[in-house]
Design an enzyme around this catalytic site. Structure first.
Site, PDB file in Angstrom:
ATOM      1  N   ALA A 218      -7.395 -70.214 -44.397  1.00 62.37           N
ATOM      2  CA  ALA A 218      -7.737 -70.394 -43.001  1.00 62.37           C
ATOM      3  C   ALA A 218      -8.857 -71.324 -42.913  1.00 62.37           C
ATOM      4  O   ALA A 218      -9.106 -71.902 -41.589  1.00 62.37           O
ATOM      5  CB  ALA A 218      -7.803 -68.746 -42.539  1.00 62.37           C
TER       6      ALA A 218
ATOM      7  N   PHE B 149      -8.588 -64.957 -40.024  1.00 61.98           N
ATOM      8  CA  PHE B 149      -8.201 -63.598 -39.742  1.00 61.98           C
ATOM      9  C   PHE B 149      -9.257 -62.334 -40.340  1.00 61.98           C
ATOM     10  O   PHE B 149      -9.387 -61.324 -39.776  1.00 61.98           O
ATOM     11  CB  PHE B 149      -6.711 -63.423 -40.516  1.00 61.98           C
ATOM     12  CG  PHE B 149      -5.859 -63.700 -39.601  1.00 61.98           C
ATOM     13  CD1 PHE B 149      -4.820 -63.088 -39.162  1.00 61.98           C
ATOM     14  CD2 PHE B 149      -5.285 -65.187 -39.301  1.00 61.98           C
ATOM     15  CE1 PHE B 149      -3.566 -63.378 -38.290  1.00 61.98           C
ATOM     16  CE2 PHE B 149      -4.427 -65.706 -38.733  1.00 61.98           C
ATOM     17  CZ  PHE B 149      -3.415 -64.964 -38.120  1.00 61.98           C
ATOM     18  N   ARG B 150      -9.862 -62.933 -41.204  1.00 65.27           N
ATOM     19  CA  ARG B 150     -10.643 -61.784 -41.988  1.00 65.27           C
ATOM     20  C   ARG B 150     -12.243 -62.202 -41.714  1.00 65.27           C
ATOM     21  O   ARG B 150     -12.783 -61.089 -42.501  1.00 65.27           O
ATOM     22  CB  ARG B 150     -10.323 -61.709 -43.501  1.00 65.27           C
ATOM     23  CG  ARG B 150      -9.051 -61.296 -43.597  1.00 65.27           C
ATOM     24  CD  ARG B 150      -8.512 -61.245 -44.952  1.00 65.27           C
ATOM     25  NE  ARG B 150      -7.221 -60.563 -45.140  1.00 65.27           N
ATOM     26  CZ  ARG B 150      -6.046 -61.132 -44.864  1.00 65.27           C
ATOM     27  NH1 ARG B 150      -5.638 -62.179 -44.238  1.00 65.27           N
ATOM     28  NH2 ARG B 150      -4.975 -60.210 -44.942  1.00 65.27           N
TER      29      ARG B 150
ATOM     30  N   ASP C 225      -0.672 -73.566 -38.904  1.00 63.38           N
ATOM     31  CA  ASP C 225      -0.738 -74.222 -37.860  1.00 63.38           C
ATOM     32  C   ASP C 225      -0.099 -75.590 -37.764  1.00 63.38           C
ATOM     33  O   ASP C 225       0.064 -76.664 -36.720  1.00 63.38           O
ATOM     34  CB  ASP C 225      -2.203 -74.483 -37.607  1.00 63.38           C
ATOM     35  CG  ASP C 225      -2.955 -74.887 -38.861  1.00 63.38           C
ATOM     36  OD1 ASP C 225      -2.528 -75.621 -39.492  1.00 63.38           O
ATOM     37  OD2 ASP C 225      -3.927 -74.002 -39.187  1.00 63.38           O
TER      38      ASP C 225
ATOM     39  N   HIS D 254       3.183 -69.567 -45.892  1.00 68.86           N
ATOM     40  CA  HIS D 254       3.497 -68.576 -45.061  1.00 68.86           C
ATOM     41  C   HIS D 254       4.205 -69.143 -43.631  1.00 68.86           C
ATOM     42  O   HIS D 254       4.307 -68.469 -42.554  1.00 68.86           O
ATOM     43  CB  HIS D 254       1.954 -68.008 -44.484  1.00 68.86           C
ATOM     44  CG  HIS D 254       1.244 -67.227 -45.493  1.00 68.86           C
ATOM     45  ND1 HIS D 254       0.081 -67.029 -45.638  1.00 68.86           N
ATOM     46  CD2 HIS D 254       1.762 -66.660 -46.624  1.00 68.86           C
ATOM     47  CE1 HIS D 254      -0.435 -66.318 -46.623  1.00 68.86           C
ATOM     48  NE2 HIS D 254       0.880 -66.294 -47.416  1.00 68.86           N
TER      49      HIS D 254
ATOM     50  N   CYS E 191      16.671 -67.862 -34.659  1.00 61.85           N
ATOM     51  CA  CYS E 191      17.225 -66.569 -34.451  1.00 61.85           C
ATOM     52  C   CYS E 191      17.193 -65.582 -35.605  1.00 61.85           C
ATOM     53  O   CYS E 191      17.670 -65.931 -36.500  1.00 61.85           O
ATOM     54  CB  CYS E 191      18.620 -66.666 -33.596  1.00 61.85           C
ATOM     55  SG  CYS E 191      19.735 -65.186 -33.468  1.00 61.85           S
TER      56      CYS E 191
ATOM     57  N   CYS F  66      21.571 -64.765 -36.210  1.00 62.56           N
ATOM     58  CA  CYS F  66      22.359 -65.850 -36.869  1.00 62.56           C
ATOM     59  C   CYS F  66      21.416 -66.725 -37.391  1.00 62.56           C
ATOM     60  O   CYS F  66      22.174 -67.933 -37.944  1.00 62.56           O
ATOM     61  CB  CYS F  66      23.270 -66.156 -35.560  1.00 62.56           C
ATOM     62  SG  CYS F  66      22.543 -67.553 -34.441  1.00 62.56           S
TER      63      CYS F  66
ATOM     64  N   CYS G 260      18.481 -65.776 -28.481  1.00 63.20           N
ATOM     65  CA  CYS G 260      19.234 -66.706 -28.911  1.00 63.20           C
ATOM     66  C   CYS G 260      20.651 -66.442 -28.057  1.00 63.20           C
ATOM     67  O   CYS G 260      21.118 -65.520 -27.260  1.00 63.20           O
ATOM     68  CB  CYS G 260      19.750 -66.500 -30.322  1.00 63.20           C
ATOM     69  SG  CYS G 260      21.049 -67.606 -31.181  1.00 63.20           S
TER      70      CYS G 260
END
Length: 238
Positions: A24, A35-36, A106, A121, A129, A132, A150
């Site tokens: 990050a 995030f941390r 990102d 990630h 979807c 499917c 969907c």
């Protein structure tokens, strides 16, 4: 020039097999909150803890609340690659960098021009979807309203790895291969506290491991070079 940065610059100059593994902190200089950290998403008040919202079970159980969080906190328009992203793309074009391995979702490495990007990630710029698996443009997911569906009735979801979900095995295997074969391994902008991604460092077999991070990490003592500075500033000088 700082002695450690000069050393890193020399390592890169002498190598044609550099691999970068980032988190990050690579994108915070582009304006994307991590995030941390103290000001990161995990320390902001929300109706549910972000770790809960970003889990597979929560997405299935409460997609409305997930998408409210997703569009407000994960989608950041107009963000541009910073000096670290741009320099990494240049190093690849120069034939020195073999791969970028990233924990970020990102897409900024690709926006900067990097070609070989292993997204551990996933990416917020892809959607599909959940029933499917039909792919969808990211616009409906990131800038629509309500829960996107969907044609088959399934809920459209981001192509990211949520909590409780495994990482993509093929991407992990390629990341391991790249790190194992690297001459120089640069790890930047990551606390190295998130597994299994952080465990990738253990596959490196060389003696030119550089850690570039504002704060210390559990692996600082294992590194051959440690630089505690902003990653964009470091890459602007190499």
């Amino acid at each position: 020039m700082d002695e450690n940065i000069l050393q890193l610059k020399n390592w890169i100059a002498e190598s044609d097999n550099v691999v970068f593994f980032g988190g990050a902190g690579v994108s915070t200089e582009s304006g994307i909150p991590d995030f941390r950290s103290v000001d990161g998403l995990y320390n902001q008040k929300w109706k549910y803890p972000p770790e809960t919202i970003l889990s597979h079970s929560f997405f299935i159980r409460n997609p409305e609340e997930y998408y409210r969080f997703h569009r407000e906190k994960l989608v950041i328009d107009g963000v541009k690659p910073n000096r670290a992203h741009l320099r990494l793309a240049e190093l690849e074009a120069e034939g020195k960098l073999k791969a970028v391995i990233t924990q970020n979702i990102d897409g900024l490495h690709q926006a900067a021009g990097s070609k070989k990007v292993l997204e551990l990630h996933g990416s917020i710029l892809r959607a599909y979807c959940s029933r499917c698996h039909k792919p969808y443009p990211q616009e409906l997911m990131n800038h629509g309203t309500g829960v996107p569906h969907c044609d088959c009735g399934g809920v459209i979801r981001p192509d990211i790895v949520l909590y409780e979900e495994p990482l993509n095995d093929a991407i992990m295997q390629e990341a391991v291969r790249c790190i194992r074969n690297a001459d120089v391994l640069i790890i930047g902008g990551t606390s190295l506290n998130v597994y299994p991604a952080a465990g990738l460092i253990n596959y490196y077999r060389g003696n030119k491991l550089a850690l570039v991070n504002l704060s210390s990490t559990p692996y600082d003592s294992y590194a051959d070079l440690v630089i505690h500075e902003k990653i964009g500033e470091v890459f602007a000088r190499i």
